[in-house]
Design a protein around this motif. Structure first.
Motif, PDB file in Angstrom:
ATOM      1  N   PHE A 336       2.401   5.098  43.830  1.00  0.00           N
ATOM      2  CA  PHE A 336       3.325   5.359  44.757  1.00  0.00           C
ATOM      3  C   PHE A 336       4.584   6.072  44.113  1.00  0.00           C
ATOM      4  N   ALA A 337       4.752   6.025  42.845  1.00  0.00           N
ATOM      5  CA  ALA A 337       5.628   6.949  42.274  1.00  0.00           C
ATOM      6  C   ALA A 337       5.286   8.425  42.317  1.00  0.00           C
ATOM      7  N   SER A 338       4.349   8.923  42.927  1.00  0.00           N
ATOM      8  CA  SER A 338       4.136  10.332  42.872  1.00  0.00           C
ATOM      9  C   SER A 338       4.737  10.679  44.310  1.00  0.00           C
ATOM     10  N   VAL A 339       5.324   9.918  45.149  1.00  0.00           N
ATOM     11  CA  VAL A 339       5.982  10.479  46.404  1.00  0.00           C
ATOM     12  C   VAL A 339       7.411  10.083  46.610  1.00  0.00           C
ATOM     13  N   ASP A 340       8.144  11.161  46.880  1.00  0.00           N
ATOM     14  CA  ASP A 340       9.437  10.675  47.026  1.00  0.00           C
ATOM     15  C   ASP A 340       9.872  10.428  48.290  1.00  0.00           C
ATOM     16  N   GLY A 341       8.965  10.613  49.392  1.00  0.00           N
ATOM     17  CA  GLY A 341       9.312  10.466  50.704  1.00  0.00           C
ATOM     18  C   GLY A 341       8.328  11.092  51.817  1.00  0.00           C
ATOM     19  N   PHE A 342       8.950  11.136  52.802  1.00  0.00           N
ATOM     20  CA  PHE A 342       7.829  11.628  54.006  1.00  0.00           C
ATOM     21  C   PHE A 342       8.762  12.470  54.950  1.00  0.00           C
ATOM     22  N   ILE A 343       7.995  13.223  55.938  1.00  0.00           N
ATOM     23  CA  ILE A 343       8.803  14.366  56.814  1.00  0.00           C
ATOM     24  C   ILE A 343       8.011  13.900  57.911  1.00  0.00           C
ATOM     25  N   THR A 344       8.957  14.251  58.965  1.00  0.00           N
ATOM     26  CA  THR A 344       8.471  14.152  60.551  1.00  0.00           C
ATOM     27  C   THR A 344       8.931  15.151  61.273  1.00  0.00           C
ATOM     28  N   ASN A 345       8.244  15.565  62.282  1.00  0.00           N
ATOM     29  CA  ASN A 345       8.550  16.568  63.197  1.00  0.00           C
ATOM     30  C   ASN A 345       8.494  17.939  62.569  1.00  0.00           C
ATOM     31  N   THR A 346       7.685  18.020  61.475  1.00  0.00           N
ATOM     32  CA  THR A 346       7.638  19.469  60.712  1.00  0.00           C
ATOM     33  C   THR A 346       7.082  20.408  61.931  1.00  0.00           C
ATOM     34  N   TYR A 385      11.879   6.765  65.109  1.00  0.00           N
ATOM     35  CA  TYR A 385      10.337   6.691  64.884  1.00  0.00           C
ATOM     36  C   TYR A 385      10.509   6.958  63.094  1.00  0.00           C
ATOM     37  N   ALA A 386      11.136   7.779  62.703  1.00  0.00           N
ATOM     38  CA  ALA A 386      11.080   7.921  61.129  1.00  0.00           C
ATOM     39  C   ALA A 386      11.702   6.853  60.438  1.00  0.00           C
ATOM     40  N   GLN A 387      12.802   6.250  61.038  1.00  0.00           N
ATOM     41  CA  GLN A 387      13.372   4.885  60.313  1.00  0.00           C
ATOM     42  C   GLN A 387      12.296   3.615  60.429  1.00  0.00           C
ATOM     43  N   ALA A 388      11.808   3.647  61.435  1.00  0.00           N
ATOM     44  CA  ALA A 388      10.785   2.484  61.671  1.00  0.00           C
ATOM     45  C   ALA A 388       9.633   2.858  61.022  1.00  0.00           C
ATOM     46  N   GLY A 397       3.580  -0.855  50.359  1.00  0.00           N
ATOM     47  CA  GLY A 397       3.882  -0.693  49.168  1.00  0.00           C
ATOM     48  C   GLY A 397       4.527   0.426  48.499  1.00  0.00           C
ATOM     49  N   PHE A 398       5.228   1.354  49.418  1.00  0.00           N
ATOM     50  CA  PHE A 398       5.940   2.548  49.108  1.00  0.00           C
ATOM     51  C   PHE A 398       7.197   1.877  48.376  1.00  0.00           C
ATOM     52  N   ALA A 399       7.891   2.625  47.482  1.00  0.00           N
ATOM     53  CA  ALA A 399       9.155   2.097  46.558  1.00  0.00           C
ATOM     54  C   ALA A 399      10.206   2.014  47.745  1.00  0.00           C
ATOM     55  N   SER A 400      11.103   1.260  47.968  1.00  0.00           N
ATOM     56  CA  SER A 400      12.152   0.941  48.958  1.00  0.00           C
ATOM     57  C   SER A 400      13.152   1.998  48.754  1.00  0.00           C
ATOM     58  N   ASN A 401      13.226   2.712  47.835  1.00  0.00           N
ATOM     59  CA  ASN A 401      14.033   3.985  48.102  1.00  0.00           C
ATOM     60  C   ASN A 401      13.373   5.237  48.515  1.00  0.00           C
ATOM     61  N   ILE A 402      12.413   5.443  49.126  1.00  0.00           N
ATOM     62  CA  ILE A 402      11.681   6.346  49.539  1.00  0.00           C
ATOM     63  C   ILE A 402      12.879   7.097  50.792  1.00  0.00           C
ATOM     64  N   GLY A 403      12.865   8.423  50.970  1.00  0.00           N
ATOM     65  CA  GLY A 403      13.669   8.959  51.926  1.00  0.00           C
ATOM     66  C   GLY A 403      12.826   9.650  52.857  1.00  0.00           C
ATOM     67  N   MET A 404      13.448   9.893  54.179  1.00  0.00           N
ATOM     68  CA  MET A 404      12.731  10.394  55.117  1.00  0.00           C
ATOM     69  C   MET A 404      13.378  11.829  55.495  1.00  0.00           C
ATOM     70  N   LEU A 405      12.658  12.719  55.887  1.00  0.00           N
ATOM     71  CA  LEU A 405      13.140  13.998  56.185  1.00  0.00           C
ATOM     72  C   LEU A 405      12.690  14.248  57.574  1.00  0.00           C
TER      73      LEU A 405
END
Length: 541
Positions: A336-346, A385-388, A397-405
């Protein structure tokens, strides 16, 4: 800091008047700004003035816009922003300040503003949010085209994503810079920044059988033609080798990992190319390989594409997608440490927020989920959607500090067609269609949408759980050609880009809403850029 603000809406016009403030805690990057929004819970009988006053705390945090807001009988339910600025300072303290939002006769609301200090890190270190306290790289290839359009200079200095959509894009050409040239240009921009860091964004986008359900963005590699091995050795390896050079270590390099890929494995395996991607494991293995190579570089940040609410918002897709993302990432070297976050609506058009109704709105005794537009989805806009989805990813299992774009490059939906308030209809379909700011014919339409506008300008920490609003799809670059155009980039003709096509099951057999006379994906589409500029929301000043 993560704080959940719950809105107690009363759109029926009955009940006690109150202030609706979202969020009640904001992180303000040092040297930059952040916002919170204010509206009223019900329609007033006369104008209401709402003030925001900074109290005790860090004096570097000040209200730079929106200190006094006026709500009328017409705009009471339209959120207005208050902007908080954090002055650049030399300390390493994340100071905070309480802001009181008040109006005569109403219960005041406190907002906690916390400065995100940028003085404690050193170049090349991996920070929690690469956008906080940073400026964005301006791609001169895109900027020059934007500036050449009437009025385009107003947005030409905004940071946009650089798409590495084929092997040849790594080296570049006489008309488009390659990866190293972009990074070298970013170094020059960074040198002019002083001590402020610079973020540069690249879309990693060349999986074999790429975009298996959309012909317009098909790629050059095929699974059946040694595509996965070529992806690793001819595409990812050279990218990682260039990004890993020490001279670029001071840059914050954001990578957007393979848009539309993993979501296609959730919904589109009835299509042969998607079925091949699933059964061969090429998508999962390709994403894992990219994460392993890119995460190993300390100043590179990885954000996986998580589609959009009109794709994965149904419960049958939402949970399975989060589980697929989790199982894929667990298979990487760093997990899970290999991911900083996720992006939606690209590169999509889903509205950031729907101001005139929520998923909980009822009309004539019916939930808006019953409307043909919402179609039993659990979300009506990208922010909810992104927040949920972020919370669901954390539960997997992803870290609690992952961020969304959220890509807000083309989801503004301003202009004369934008509703100015909620519909008064008691028919649920009419209410939703007259109230929604997303003016697409169907939420499944994605190609060069007519009537769209530029959305929120990129900024860090815009809402709870969000690392940034970003412009990953450069406005004015086509989604696909309106008719078949031979090319050497592997891009096919998708009928969803044809304005005369009456659709398929994925868009409810509706017209596509696509603009005519479009070039192949990635090429400049002047008519689209001009429309995006004209329909920008917030408007371009």
């Amino acid at each position: 800091m993560s704080v959940t603000a719950t809105e107690a809406d009363d759109d029926s016009g009955t009940g006690t008047q109150s202030l609706v403030v979202t969020p009640t805690a904001i992180s303000v990057p040092e040297g930059a700004t952040a916002t919170y929004s204010v509206k009223l819970s019900r329609q007033p009988t006369a104008n209401v003035t709402v003030t925001s006053t900074a109290g005790t705390g860090d004096a570097d945090l000040t209200i730079s816009a929106g200190a006094s807001l006026t709500f009328t009988t017409a705009n009471w339910n339209t959120a207005q922003n208050v902007t908080v600025a954090a002055a650049q300072d030399a300390d390493t303290t994340n100071g905070s300040r309480t802001i009181t939002v008040a109006s005569a006769g109403l219960t005041s609301v406190s907002v906690t503003a916390t400065e995100a200090d940028d003085d404690g890190g050193t170049p090349g270190t991996h920070v929690d949010n690469p956008y906080a306290g940073a400026t964005g790289y301006v791609n001169s290839d895109w900027s020059s085209k934007a500036a050449a359009e009437p009025g385009g200079s107003a947005v030409a200095n905004i940071s946009t994503g650089v798409w590495l959509d084929r092997i040849a894009a790594i080296a570049g050409s006489s008309s488009a810079k390659g990866l190293a040239a972009h990074l070298d240009a970013a170094l020059q921009q960074d040198a002019a920044n002083g001590s402020t860091p610079l973020t540069i964004q690249f879309v990693i986008y060349n999986l074999p059988n790429r975009d298996c359900s959309a012909l317009a963005s098909n790629g050059e590699l095929k699974i059946s033609e040694n595509g996965l091995n070529r992806y690793k050795t001819e595409y990812i390896d050279p990218i990682a080798a260039i990004m890993g050079q020490s001279k670029y270590s001071q840059l914050r390099i954001v990578t957007i990992i393979e848009i539309d890929s993993l979501p296609n494995l959730i919904t589109n395996t009835n299509i042969a190319a998607c079925q091949e991607a699933q059964q061969s494991g090429a998508y999962v293995q390709g994403v894992q390989y990219a994460l392993n190579k890119l995460h190993a570089i300390p100043n590179v940040y990885t954000y996986i594409d998580a589609a959009h609410h009109g794709w994965l918002g149904w419960d049958t897709n939402f949970g399975p997608a989060a589980q697929l993302f989790a199982s894929t990432v667990r298979g990487t070297t760093a997990g899970f440490a290999s991911v900083d976050g996720f992006i939606t609506n690209t590169a999509n058009y889903s509205s950031l927020t729907e101001p005139y109704f929520t998923i909980n709105t009822t009309v004539g005794g019916q939930t808006v989920r019953q409307s043909r537009w919402v179609d039993w989805n659990f979300y009506v806009d990208e922010l909810s959607y992104a927040q949920a989805f972020r919370q669901r990813l954390i539960s997997e299992g992803f870290a609690s500090n992952i961020g969304m774009l959220i890509d807000t490059s083309r989801n503004g939906w301003g202009g004369s067609a934008r509703p100015s308030g909620p519909s008064t209809s008691t028919n649920v379909d009419t209410f939703v269609n007259e109230s929604r700011v997303d003016r697409r014919i169907h939420a499944g339409n994605w190609c060069n949408q007519s009537g769209a506008g530029l959305g929120e300008r990129p900024r860090a920490n815009p809402a709870t759980g969000l690392d940034a609003y970003v412009w990953i799809k450069p406005p004015g670059e086509s989604d696909g050609s309106s008719s078949e155009i031979p090319n050497n980039e592997g891009k096919g003709f998708d009928r969803m880009c044809d304005p005369t096509y009456t659709g398929n099951a994925r868009n409810g057999n509706n017209l596509t809403g696509a603009l005519p006379n479009a070039p192949i994906s990635g090429q400049w589409f002047s008519a689209q850029f001009r429309q995006l500029l004209a329909n920008a929301y917030p408007p371009v000043n």
